[in-house]
Design an enzyme around this catalytic site. Structure first.
Site, PDB file in Angstrom:
ATOM      1  N   GLN A 282      -4.146  -1.619   9.868  1.00  0.00           N
ATOM      2  CA  GLN A 282      -4.084  -2.943   9.262  1.00  0.00           C
ATOM      3  C   GLN A 282      -4.621  -3.994  10.230  1.00  0.00           C
ATOM      4  O   GLN A 282      -4.170  -4.092  11.371  1.00  0.00           O
ATOM      5  CB  GLN A 282      -2.636  -3.281   8.876  1.00  0.00           C
ATOM      6  CG  GLN A 282      -2.476  -4.614   8.161  1.00  0.00           C
ATOM      7  CD  GLN A 282      -3.151  -4.634   6.804  1.00  0.00           C
ATOM      8  OE1 GLN A 282      -3.027  -3.686   6.034  1.00  0.00           O
ATOM      9  NE2 GLN A 282      -3.862  -5.707   6.512  1.00  0.00           N
TER      10      GLN A 282
ATOM     11  N   LYS B  20       0.837  -1.204   0.000  1.00  0.00           N
ATOM     12  CA  LYS B  20       0.000   0.000   0.000  1.00  0.00           C
ATOM     13  C   LYS B  20       0.867   1.248   0.000  1.00  0.00           C
ATOM     14  O   LYS B  20       0.574   2.226  -0.704  1.00  0.00           O
ATOM     15  CB  LYS B  20      -0.941  -0.031   1.204  1.00  0.00           C
ATOM     16  CG  LYS B  20      -2.002  -1.120   1.099  1.00  0.00           C
ATOM     17  CD  LYS B  20      -2.689  -1.414   2.414  1.00  0.00           C
ATOM     18  CE  LYS B  20      -3.666  -2.579   2.273  1.00  0.00           C
ATOM     19  NZ  LYS B  20      -4.270  -2.997   3.559  1.00  0.00           N
TER      20      LYS B  20
ATOM     21  N   ASP C 216     -11.068   2.904   4.517  1.00  0.00           N
ATOM     22  CA  ASP C 216     -11.509   1.510   4.375  1.00  0.00           C
ATOM     23  C   ASP C 216     -13.026   1.420   4.242  1.00  0.00           C
ATOM     24  O   ASP C 216     -13.558   0.428   3.744  1.00  0.00           O
ATOM     25  CB  ASP C 216     -11.067   0.684   5.588  1.00  0.00           C
ATOM     26  CG  ASP C 216      -9.771  -0.074   5.347  1.00  0.00           C
ATOM     27  OD1 ASP C 216      -9.453  -0.335   4.178  1.00  0.00           O
ATOM     28  OD2 ASP C 216      -9.089  -0.412   6.333  1.00  0.00           O
TER      29      ASP C 216
END
Length: 297
Positions: free
Chosen positions: A96, A52, A119
């Protein structure tokens, strides 16, 4: 002939378009910023975060990485999220998952400013999605929509089976597909571990989206001719090769491609779109927070 849907090609095209949007923001004095937070020693999680960060760097998004000792108190993580919420240079925050067992995952999701929740998992953003007015679409389901669009698959009026009911993929995938919106208007059935006779459901589908996390759960005998198959699963299974394992999806690829009109491979299918849509959400977040009008691809 079955079309193999190239996620790398579609993802690269979206990234290239997003790079132009980053330039638009830069011209207004705004550099999009994404903060990643890792509270784990898990090698796979470290790899995902690294990918990412690299993707951000490639299109001009500033990436800020924060590592937190997984043995420390959850308060340390919460304090770090609070600081990132207050930092105007950080437009997106991604913690994460998974986090350690002593950390409340739901509390983590709720601590992130919903305007920075790239997200799309904060309850406010989930509610907006269900209501048909999404701020940030969850990255993997949104990526699936982009893959279907790139393959000229029409969802309106089609029967779609989603195999899996996770908060990350299955539920938001269903909600996106039923909306009165482009790449929506589908009739969606969500199947899961307690579904009776899964094959009966999948055989009647125009589109099957497999996201149960069970290696090779769906095979060619469970599909009708010309079904479009999207495989979201990624599992490592033992194999007689140099590495001792191979990466497979939720779909048994070789048999499924004999029936499918189009199918995503694993790897190289949905995965690249997940990262591309994270970049998409970060660019969108930067525009929303700074008032700069950015037209997204």
């Amino acid at each position: 002939m079955t079309r193999i849907i190239d996620g790398n090609e579609v993802g690269n095209r979206i990234r290239n378009e997003l790079e132009g949007r980053v330039d638009t923001l830069e011209q207004q004095g705004v550099t999009p910023g994404l903060a990643t937070v890792l509270m784990s020693d898990d090698g796979a999680s470290e790899t995902y975060v690294s990918m990412k960060q690299q993707a951000c760097d490639e299109i001009g998004i500033e990436s800020y990485h924060h590592e937190i000792d997984p043995d420390t108190s959850s308060d340390v993580l919460m304090d770090r999220i609070d600081a990132l919420n207050e930092n105007p240079g950080v437009h997106g925050i991604l913690v994460q998952m998974p986090v350690p067992d002593h950390v409340d995952e739901q509390a983590v999701l709720e601590r992130i400013d919903p305007m920075k929740d790239v997200d799309g998992f904060h309850p406010e953003n989930v509610g907006r999605l269900v209501a048909g007015n999404p701020r940030f679409k969850p990255c993997t389901p949104h990526g699936v929509q982009k893959l279907l669009a790139a393959t000229d698959v029409e969802t309106e009026g089609k029967d779609v089976i989603v195999v899996g009911r996770s908060d990350i993929v299955g539920k938001p995938m269903m909600n996106l597909l039923i909306q009165k919106a482009p790449m929506g208007n589908a009739t969606v059935t969500v199947c899961h571990s307690r579904t009776t006779d899964l094959a009966e459901k999948t055989k009647n589908a125009d589109v099957v989206i497999a996201a149960a996390g069970v290696p090779e759960l769906v095979d060619g005998t469970m599909l009708s001719e010309d079904t479009v198959v999207v495989d979201v699963g990624v599992s490592r299974v033992d194999a007689d090769n140099e590495r001792g394992y191979e990466i497979v999806g939720d779909v048994e690829f070789e048999s499924a491609k004999q029936k499918a009109s189009a199918i995503t491979p694993v790897p190289g299918g949905v995965g690249p779109l997940t990262i591309a849509m994270l970049l998409y959400n970060t660019v969108k977040a930067a525009g929303l927070q700074t008032g700069v009008d950015v037209t997204l691809p």
